[in-house]
Design a protein around this motif. Structure first.
Motif, PDB file in Angstrom:
ATOM      1  N   ASN A 106     -64.569 -46.742 -38.480  1.00 50.56           N
ATOM      2  CA  ASN A 106     -65.859 -46.993 -39.105  1.00 50.56           C
ATOM      3  C   ASN A 106     -66.512 -48.190 -38.417  1.00 50.56           C
ATOM      4  O   ASN A 106     -66.264 -49.340 -38.772  1.00 50.56           O
ATOM      5  CB  ASN A 106     -65.678 -47.248 -40.594  1.00 50.56           C
ATOM      6  CG  ASN A 106     -67.009 -47.347 -41.319  1.00 50.56           C
ATOM      7  OD1 ASN A 106     -68.071 -47.146 -40.733  1.00 50.56           O
ATOM      8  ND2 ASN A 106     -66.967 -47.657 -42.596  1.00 50.56           N
ATOM      9  N   TYR A 107     -67.335 -47.904 -37.408  1.00 48.93           N
ATOM     10  CA  TYR A 107     -67.992 -48.967 -36.656  1.00 48.93           C
ATOM     11  C   TYR A 107     -69.292 -49.367 -37.336  1.00 48.93           C
ATOM     12  O   TYR A 107     -70.036 -48.524 -37.843  1.00 48.93           O
ATOM     13  CB  TYR A 107     -68.284 -48.514 -35.220  1.00 48.93           C
ATOM     14  CG  TYR A 107     -67.052 -48.180 -34.428  1.00 48.93           C
ATOM     15  CD1 TYR A 107     -66.207 -49.181 -33.965  1.00 48.93           C
ATOM     16  CD2 TYR A 107     -66.716 -46.851 -34.149  1.00 48.93           C
ATOM     17  CE1 TYR A 107     -65.068 -48.874 -33.247  1.00 48.93           C
ATOM     18  CE2 TYR A 107     -65.577 -46.543 -33.427  1.00 48.93           C
ATOM     19  CZ  TYR A 107     -64.759 -47.549 -32.979  1.00 48.93           C
ATOM     20  OH  TYR A 107     -63.629 -47.248 -32.273  1.00 48.93           O
ATOM     21  N   ARG A 108     -69.563 -50.644 -37.318  1.00 45.71           N
ATOM     22  CA  ARG A 108     -70.815 -51.148 -37.862  1.00 45.71           C
ATOM     23  C   ARG A 108     -71.906 -51.099 -36.800  1.00 45.71           C
ATOM     24  O   ARG A 108     -71.620 -51.080 -35.601  1.00 45.71           O
ATOM     25  CB  ARG A 108     -70.631 -52.588 -38.361  1.00 45.71           C
ATOM     26  CG  ARG A 108     -69.648 -52.710 -39.518  1.00 45.71           C
ATOM     27  CD  ARG A 108     -69.357 -54.156 -39.835  1.00 45.71           C
ATOM     28  NE  ARG A 108     -68.689 -54.827 -38.717  1.00 45.71           N
ATOM     29  CZ  ARG A 108     -68.253 -56.080 -38.751  1.00 45.71           C
ATOM     30  NH1 ARG A 108     -68.396 -56.806 -39.839  1.00 45.71           N
ATOM     31  NH2 ARG A 108     -67.661 -56.613 -37.698  1.00 45.71           N
ATOM     32  N   ILE A 162     -59.895 -49.583 -29.213  1.00 46.55           N
ATOM     33  CA  ILE A 162     -60.345 -49.927 -30.560  1.00 46.55           C
ATOM     34  C   ILE A 162     -60.287 -48.689 -31.437  1.00 46.55           C
ATOM     35  O   ILE A 162     -60.909 -47.669 -31.144  1.00 46.55           O
ATOM     36  CB  ILE A 162     -61.779 -50.493 -30.516  1.00 46.55           C
ATOM     37  CG1 ILE A 162     -61.837 -51.684 -29.555  1.00 46.55           C
ATOM     38  CG2 ILE A 162     -62.233 -50.910 -31.903  1.00 46.55           C
ATOM     39  CD1 ILE A 162     -63.209 -52.029 -29.082  1.00 46.55           C
ATOM     40  N   GLY A 163     -59.526 -48.767 -32.521  1.00 43.54           N
ATOM     41  CA  GLY A 163     -59.418 -47.645 -33.436  1.00 43.54           C
ATOM     42  C   GLY A 163     -58.250 -47.820 -34.384  1.00 43.54           C
ATOM     43  O   GLY A 163     -57.486 -48.791 -34.303  1.00 43.54           O
ATOM     44  N   SER A 164     -58.107 -46.854 -35.296  1.00 37.57           N
ATOM     45  CA  SER A 164     -56.987 -46.870 -36.228  1.00 37.57           C
ATOM     46  C   SER A 164     -55.708 -46.478 -35.502  1.00 37.57           C
ATOM     47  O   SER A 164     -55.736 -46.004 -34.358  1.00 37.57           O
ATOM     48  CB  SER A 164     -57.258 -45.898 -37.379  1.00 37.57           C
ATOM     49  OG  SER A 164     -57.281 -44.563 -36.882  1.00 37.57           O
ATOM     50  N   VAL A 165     -54.572 -46.648 -36.172  1.00 36.72           N
ATOM     51  CA  VAL A 165     -53.281 -46.295 -35.576  1.00 36.72           C
ATOM     52  C   VAL A 165     -53.259 -44.816 -35.215  1.00 36.72           C
ATOM     53  O   VAL A 165     -52.789 -44.425 -34.135  1.00 36.72           O
ATOM     54  CB  VAL A 165     -52.128 -46.634 -36.543  1.00 36.72           C
ATOM     55  CG1 VAL A 165     -50.803 -46.105 -36.000  1.00 36.72           C
ATOM     56  CG2 VAL A 165     -52.041 -48.132 -36.766  1.00 36.72           C
ATOM     57  N   ASP A 166     -53.785 -43.965 -36.087  1.00 38.63           N
ATOM     58  CA  ASP A 166     -53.797 -42.529 -35.831  1.00 38.63           C
ATOM     59  C   ASP A 166     -54.652 -42.186 -34.613  1.00 38.63           C
ATOM     60  O   ASP A 166     -54.325 -41.287 -33.845  1.00 38.63           O
ATOM     61  CB  ASP A 166     -54.318 -41.787 -37.066  1.00 38.63           C
ATOM     62  CG  ASP A 166     -54.194 -40.279 -36.929  1.00 38.63           C
ATOM     63  OD1 ASP A 166     -53.141 -39.807 -36.461  1.00 38.63           O
ATOM     64  OD2 ASP A 166     -55.153 -39.567 -37.280  1.00 38.63           O
ATOM     65  N   VAL A 198     -56.903 -53.043 -30.944  1.00 37.51           N
ATOM     66  CA  VAL A 198     -57.364 -53.681 -32.178  1.00 37.51           C
ATOM     67  C   VAL A 198     -58.000 -52.628 -33.079  1.00 37.51           C
ATOM     68  O   VAL A 198     -58.395 -51.552 -32.625  1.00 37.51           O
ATOM     69  CB  VAL A 198     -58.374 -54.813 -31.909  1.00 37.51           C
ATOM     70  CG1 VAL A 198     -57.759 -55.898 -31.056  1.00 37.51           C
ATOM     71  CG2 VAL A 198     -59.637 -54.266 -31.260  1.00 37.51           C
ATOM     72  N   THR A 199     -58.116 -52.938 -34.338  1.00 33.07           N
ATOM     73  CA  THR A 199     -58.809 -52.067 -35.278  1.00 33.07           C
ATOM     74  C   THR A 199     -60.313 -52.336 -35.188  1.00 33.07           C
ATOM     75  O   THR A 199     -60.739 -53.393 -34.692  1.00 33.07           O
ATOM     76  CB  THR A 199     -58.332 -52.323 -36.713  1.00 33.07           C
ATOM     77  OG1 THR A 199     -58.616 -53.688 -37.052  1.00 33.07           O
ATOM     78  CG2 THR A 199     -56.826 -52.062 -36.830  1.00 33.07           C
ATOM     79  N   PRO A 200     -61.138 -51.394 -35.662  1.00 37.78           N
ATOM     80  CA  PRO A 200     -62.591 -51.612 -35.613  1.00 37.78           C
ATOM     81  C   PRO A 200     -63.040 -52.890 -36.324  1.00 37.78           C
ATOM     82  O   PRO A 200     -64.037 -53.503 -35.923  1.00 37.78           O
ATOM     83  CB  PRO A 200     -63.151 -50.368 -36.310  1.00 37.78           C
ATOM     84  CG  PRO A 200     -62.128 -49.313 -36.071  1.00 37.78           C
ATOM     85  CD  PRO A 200     -60.810 -50.035 -36.133  1.00 37.78           C
ATOM     86  N   GLU A 201     -62.303 -53.306 -37.351  1.00 38.63           N
ATOM     87  CA  GLU A 201     -62.673 -54.515 -38.088  1.00 38.63           C
ATOM     88  C   GLU A 201     -62.583 -55.764 -37.217  1.00 38.63           C
ATOM     89  O   GLU A 201     -63.235 -56.767 -37.500  1.00 38.63           O
ATOM     90  CB  GLU A 201     -61.770 -54.679 -39.321  1.00 38.63           C
ATOM     91  CG  GLU A 201     -61.956 -53.622 -40.394  1.00 38.63           C
ATOM     92  CD  GLU A 201     -61.334 -52.282 -40.039  1.00 38.63           C
ATOM     93  OE1 GLU A 201     -61.740 -51.267 -40.639  1.00 38.63           O
ATOM     94  OE2 GLU A 201     -60.429 -52.261 -39.164  1.00 38.63           O
ATOM     95  N   ARG A 202     -61.776 -55.700 -36.154  1.00 35.23           N
ATOM     96  CA  ARG A 202     -61.604 -56.864 -35.282  1.00 35.23           C
ATOM     97  C   ARG A 202     -62.459 -56.796 -34.022  1.00 35.23           C
ATOM     98  O   ARG A 202     -62.389 -57.688 -33.176  1.00 35.23           O
ATOM     99  CB  ARG A 202     -60.131 -56.999 -34.892  1.00 35.23           C
ATOM    100  CG  ARG A 202     -59.212 -57.402 -36.030  1.00 35.23           C
ATOM    101  CD  ARG A 202     -57.821 -57.675 -35.505  1.00 35.23           C
ATOM    102  NE  ARG A 202     -57.832 -58.663 -34.432  1.00 35.23           N
ATOM    103  CZ  ARG A 202     -56.879 -58.785 -33.499  1.00 35.23           C
ATOM    104  NH1 ARG A 202     -55.844 -57.958 -33.511  1.00 35.23           N
ATOM    105  NH2 ARG A 202     -56.970 -59.703 -32.565  1.00 35.23           N
TER     106      ARG A 202
END
Length: 207
Positions: free
Chosen positions: A78-80, A29-33, A56-60
């Protein structure tokens, strides 16, 4: 296995078996970078990945059924608060997590999460150019390093290290790699599960 023929051929053949475990299920879980280098490692070479990897991205993160995975890797983003609470529940139920420092997540969200897992206080460290940090101590007996070091290596001796210009070190849990200014890599038991924390993101921004 069958040995050479002799007068009693009926006992020349032996059977054996071994278990080939399924590849672990991993959620990255994280951004592409933040996920690029980890993906390259876990996907292996010659089309032979080390695990079944879902990225997956953090949003998912909220859409994942975490119990489907053997390990969850929080590579950054940016984790909630609700997402991190789900990670806590996953670990308490016996899951495993690899957690990298997350500059994008507000400290008032991430710090309580790290403390709840047993990693203690997070300390933001920025090192001037002439004071870059390197690994000061390493626990070579930890299972993470099984087969890495020769038997004569003494725990605590210096090892090859990246130059670290910024880190979010911790002061709790079991230290595995330490800097002069705090713990770089630590492991903590939480409920029925375990988590490992690394004090830099998995990119080239801090080291």
């Amino acid at each position: 296995i069958e040995i050479d023929a002799d007068a009693m051929e009926w006992d020349n053949r032996r059977y054996f078996g071994f278990i080939v475990p399924d590849k672990p299920e991993a959620a990255l879980i994280g951004s592409v970078d933040d996920t690029r280098f980890i993906s390259l490692i876990l996907n292996g070479t010659n089309g032979n990945p080390y695990c079944n990897l879902m990225t997956v991205t953090p949003e998912r993160l909220s859409s994942l059924n975490l119990s489907d995975f053997d390990i969850v890797i929080l590579a950054g983003g940016n984790y909630r608060n609700t997402d991190l609470k789900r990670i806590e529940q996953y670990l308490a139920a016996g899951g495993s997590a690899l957690i990298f420092a997350c500059p994008e997540t507000p400290q008032d969200v991430f710090a309580p999460f790290a403390a709840a897992l047993g990693f203690g206080q997070i300390n933001e460290q920025v090192y001037p150019e002439k004071m870059r940090q390197e690994f000061a101590r390493l626990d070579n007996q930890h299972p993470l390093f099984e087969g890495v070091f020769k038997s004569e290596y003494e725990s605590g001796k210096p090892v090859e290290s990246p130059l670290i210009q910024q880190a979010r070190t911790v002061n709790g849990a079991q230290p595995i790699i330490e800097l002069q200014s705090g713990t770089f890599l630590a492991e903590s038991a939480f409920g029925e599960g375990r988590a490992v924390y690394i004090a830099v993101p998995p990119n080239l921004k801090w080291s």
